[in-house]
Design a protein around this motif. Structure first.
Motif, PDB file in Angstrom:
ATOM      1  N   TYR A  52       0.770  -1.193   0.008  1.00  0.00           N
ATOM      2  CA  TYR A  52      -0.073  -0.162   0.047  1.00  0.00           C
ATOM      3  C   TYR A  52       0.912   1.278   0.175  1.00  0.00           C
ATOM      4  O   TYR A  52       0.632   2.126  -0.801  1.00  0.00           O
ATOM      5  CB  TYR A  52      -0.738   0.246   1.359  1.00  0.00           C
ATOM      6  CG  TYR A  52      -1.718   1.248   1.476  1.00  0.00           C
ATOM      7  CD1 TYR A  52      -2.689   1.765   0.722  1.00  0.00           C
ATOM      8  CD2 TYR A  52      -1.332   2.193   2.446  1.00  0.00           C
ATOM      9  CE1 TYR A  52      -3.521   2.809   0.957  1.00  0.00           C
ATOM     10  CE2 TYR A  52      -1.684   3.337   2.679  1.00  0.00           C
ATOM     11  CZ  TYR A  52      -2.785   3.598   1.943  1.00  0.00           C
ATOM     12  OH  TYR A  52      -3.373   4.785   2.219  1.00  0.00           O
ATOM     13  N   GLU A  53       1.844   1.323   0.779  1.00  0.00           N
ATOM     14  CA  GLU A  53       2.644   2.390   0.989  1.00  0.00           C
ATOM     15  C   GLU A  53       3.431   2.680  -0.327  1.00  0.00           C
ATOM     16  O   GLU A  53       3.863   3.707  -0.942  1.00  0.00           O
ATOM     17  CB  GLU A  53       3.663   2.402   2.049  1.00  0.00           C
ATOM     18  CG  GLU A  53       2.964   2.372   3.402  1.00  0.00           C
ATOM     19  CD  GLU A  53       2.607   3.756   3.671  1.00  0.00           C
ATOM     20  OE1 GLU A  53       3.313   4.685   3.381  1.00  0.00           O
ATOM     21  OE2 GLU A  53       1.488   3.799   4.368  1.00  0.00           O
ATOM     22  N   CYS A  54       3.881   1.496  -0.906  1.00  0.00           N
ATOM     23  CA  CYS A  54       4.811   1.616  -2.285  1.00  0.00           C
ATOM     24  C   CYS A  54       3.766   2.175  -3.411  1.00  0.00           C
ATOM     25  O   CYS A  54       4.084   3.166  -4.177  1.00  0.00           O
ATOM     26  CB  CYS A  54       5.094   0.443  -2.765  1.00  0.00           C
ATOM     27  SG  CYS A  54       6.323   0.262  -4.184  1.00  0.00           S
ATOM     28  N   LYS A  55       2.379   1.764  -3.447  1.00  0.00           N
ATOM     29  CA  LYS A  55       1.608   2.293  -4.487  1.00  0.00           C
ATOM     30  C   LYS A  55       1.212   3.675  -4.152  1.00  0.00           C
ATOM     31  O   LYS A  55       1.249   4.535  -5.032  1.00  0.00           O
ATOM     32  CB  LYS A  55       0.313   1.519  -4.430  1.00  0.00           C
ATOM     33  CG  LYS A  55       0.443   0.060  -5.047  1.00  0.00           C
ATOM     34  CD  LYS A  55      -0.932  -0.488  -5.211  1.00  0.00           C
ATOM     35  CE  LYS A  55      -0.843  -1.901  -5.707  1.00  0.00           C
ATOM     36  NZ  LYS A  55      -2.207  -2.585  -5.783  1.00  0.00           N
ATOM     37  N   ARG A  56       1.211   4.010  -2.901  1.00  0.00           N
ATOM     38  CA  ARG A  56       0.698   5.579  -2.614  1.00  0.00           C
ATOM     39  C   ARG A  56       2.075   6.330  -2.957  1.00  0.00           C
ATOM     40  O   ARG A  56       1.756   7.399  -3.375  1.00  0.00           O
ATOM     41  CB  ARG A  56       0.480   5.520  -1.033  1.00  0.00           C
ATOM     42  CG  ARG A  56       0.253   6.759  -0.440  1.00  0.00           C
ATOM     43  CD  ARG A  56      -0.198   6.789   0.963  1.00  0.00           C
ATOM     44  NE  ARG A  56      -0.158   8.034   1.365  1.00  0.00           N
ATOM     45  CZ  ARG A  56       0.288   8.428   2.702  1.00  0.00           C
ATOM     46  NH1 ARG A  56       0.874   7.379   3.425  1.00  0.00           N
ATOM     47  NH2 ARG A  56       0.326   9.685   3.215  1.00  0.00           N
ATOM     48  N   GLY A  57       3.275   5.601  -2.786  1.00  0.00           N
ATOM     49  CA  GLY A  57       4.329   6.491  -3.132  1.00  0.00           C
ATOM     50  C   GLY A  57       4.656   6.823  -4.471  1.00  0.00           C
ATOM     51  O   GLY A  57       5.140   7.852  -4.862  1.00  0.00           O
ATOM     52  N   MET A  58       3.991   6.036  -5.276  1.00  0.00           N
ATOM     53  CA  MET A  58       3.829   6.419  -6.730  1.00  0.00           C
ATOM     54  C   MET A  58       2.968   7.389  -7.296  1.00  0.00           C
ATOM     55  O   MET A  58       3.233   8.147  -8.099  1.00  0.00           O
ATOM     56  CB  MET A  58       3.521   5.174  -7.607  1.00  0.00           C
ATOM     57  CG  MET A  58       4.607   3.779  -7.383  1.00  0.00           C
ATOM     58  SD  MET A  58       4.089   2.609  -8.248  1.00  0.00           S
ATOM     59  CE  MET A  58       3.124   2.752  -9.498  1.00  0.00           C
ATOM     60  N   LEU A  59       1.880   7.692  -6.203  1.00  0.00           N
ATOM     61  CA  LEU A  59       0.958   8.901  -6.497  1.00  0.00           C
ATOM     62  C   LEU A  59       1.269   9.981  -5.925  1.00  0.00           C
ATOM     63  O   LEU A  59       1.071  11.105  -6.575  1.00  0.00           O
ATOM     64  CB  LEU A  59      -0.342   8.311  -6.413  1.00  0.00           C
ATOM     65  CG  LEU A  59      -0.822   7.233  -6.898  1.00  0.00           C
ATOM     66  CD1 LEU A  59      -2.203   6.679  -6.520  1.00  0.00           C
ATOM     67  CD2 LEU A  59      -1.028   7.458  -8.610  1.00  0.00           C
ATOM     68  N   ASP A  60       2.260  10.084  -5.058  1.00  0.00           N
ATOM     69  CA  ASP A  60       2.451  11.205  -4.227  1.00  0.00           C
ATOM     70  C   ASP A  60       3.600  11.930  -4.915  1.00  0.00           C
ATOM     71  O   ASP A  60       4.774  11.415  -5.019  1.00  0.00           O
ATOM     72  CB  ASP A  60       3.018  10.777  -2.957  1.00  0.00           C
ATOM     73  CG  ASP A  60       3.513  12.115  -1.857  1.00  0.00           C
ATOM     74  OD1 ASP A  60       3.020  13.149  -2.270  1.00  0.00           O
ATOM     75  OD2 ASP A  60       3.861  11.828  -0.718  1.00  0.00           O
ATOM     76  N   MET A  61       3.444  13.103  -5.223  1.00  0.00           N
ATOM     77  CA  MET A  61       3.998  14.030  -6.240  1.00  0.00           C
ATOM     78  C   MET A  61       5.562  14.116  -5.445  1.00  0.00           C
ATOM     79  O   MET A  61       6.668  14.574  -6.091  1.00  0.00           O
ATOM     80  CB  MET A  61       3.693  15.244  -6.688  1.00  0.00           C
ATOM     81  CG  MET A  61       2.514  15.065  -7.718  1.00  0.00           C
ATOM     82  SD  MET A  61       3.145  14.333  -9.208  1.00  0.00           S
ATOM     83  CE  MET A  61       2.969  15.427 -10.333  1.00  0.00           C
ATOM     84  N   ARG A  62       5.467  14.386  -4.195  1.00  0.00           N
ATOM     85  CA  ARG A  62       6.682  14.736  -3.319  1.00  0.00           C
ATOM     86  C   ARG A  62       7.731  13.462  -3.329  1.00  0.00           C
ATOM     87  O   ARG A  62       8.965  13.813  -3.407  1.00  0.00           O
ATOM     88  CB  ARG A  62       6.492  15.090  -1.765  1.00  0.00           C
ATOM     89  CG  ARG A  62       5.771  16.345  -1.877  1.00  0.00           C
ATOM     90  CD  ARG A  62       5.221  16.495  -0.582  1.00  0.00           C
ATOM     91  NE  ARG A  62       4.124  15.587  -0.225  1.00  0.00           N
ATOM     92  CZ  ARG A  62       3.576  15.403   1.045  1.00  0.00           C
ATOM     93  NH1 ARG A  62       4.238  16.080   1.876  1.00  0.00           N
ATOM     94  NH2 ARG A  62       2.728  14.450   1.081  1.00  0.00           N
ATOM     95  N   ARG A  63       6.969  12.491  -3.113  1.00  0.00           N
ATOM     96  CA  ARG A  63       7.892  10.954  -3.487  1.00  0.00           C
ATOM     97  C   ARG A  63       8.468  10.712  -4.748  1.00  0.00           C
ATOM     98  O   ARG A  63       9.512   9.917  -4.743  1.00  0.00           O
ATOM     99  CB  ARG A  63       6.993   9.927  -2.775  1.00  0.00           C
ATOM    100  CG  ARG A  63       6.927   9.929  -1.325  1.00  0.00           C
ATOM    101  CD  ARG A  63       6.239   8.771  -0.835  1.00  0.00           C
ATOM    102  NE  ARG A  63       6.251   8.781   0.742  1.00  0.00           N
ATOM    103  CZ  ARG A  63       5.822   7.881   1.309  1.00  0.00           C
ATOM    104  NH1 ARG A  63       5.671   6.696   0.929  1.00  0.00           N
ATOM    105  NH2 ARG A  63       5.963   7.941   2.753  1.00  0.00           N
ATOM    106  N   ARG A  64       7.845  11.051  -5.621  1.00  0.00           N
ATOM    107  CA  ARG A  64       8.132  10.750  -7.213  1.00  0.00           C
ATOM    108  C   ARG A  64       9.607  11.351  -7.303  1.00  0.00           C
ATOM    109  O   ARG A  64      10.377  10.725  -8.034  1.00  0.00           O
ATOM    110  CB  ARG A  64       7.314  11.540  -8.125  1.00  0.00           C
ATOM    111  CG  ARG A  64       6.024  10.621  -8.197  1.00  0.00           C
ATOM    112  CD  ARG A  64       5.482  11.199  -9.809  1.00  0.00           C
ATOM    113  NE  ARG A  64       4.211  10.193  -9.998  1.00  0.00           N
ATOM    114  CZ  ARG A  64       3.613  10.584 -10.964  1.00  0.00           C
ATOM    115  NH1 ARG A  64       3.580  11.760 -11.532  1.00  0.00           N
ATOM    116  NH2 ARG A  64       2.533   9.580 -11.163  1.00  0.00           N
TER     117      ARG A  64
END
Length: 68
Positions: A52-64
């Motif tokens: 879940y955190e990995c998928k969420r990180g893909m959508l979070d622009m700061r983490r991109r």
């Protein structure tokens, strides 16, 4: 899905397929994730959260920009 999440997804699928919820009770892996979370081993719960955190990180622009 990025390649960083594929390993987590494969590990989660493997964990679900070897859990008692699927093997002994005959439930589908998706049914175990939705309705029988309390019966899953701690390893599967941890892998689910990491996925879940990995998928969420893909959508979070700061983490991109920083990566997972």
């Amino acid at each position: 899905m990025s390649s960083s999440c594929k390993d987590l997804m494969a590990a989660l699928k493997d964990c679900l397929m070897h859990s008692d919820c699927v093997v002994k009770q005959g439930n589908l892996p998706s049914d175990c994730l939705k309705h029988h979370m309390d019966e899953l081993p701690q390893e599967c719960k941890s892998l689910r959260k990491a996925t879940y955190e990995c998928k969420r990180g893909m959508l979070d622009m700061r983490r991109r920009f920083r990566g997972n």
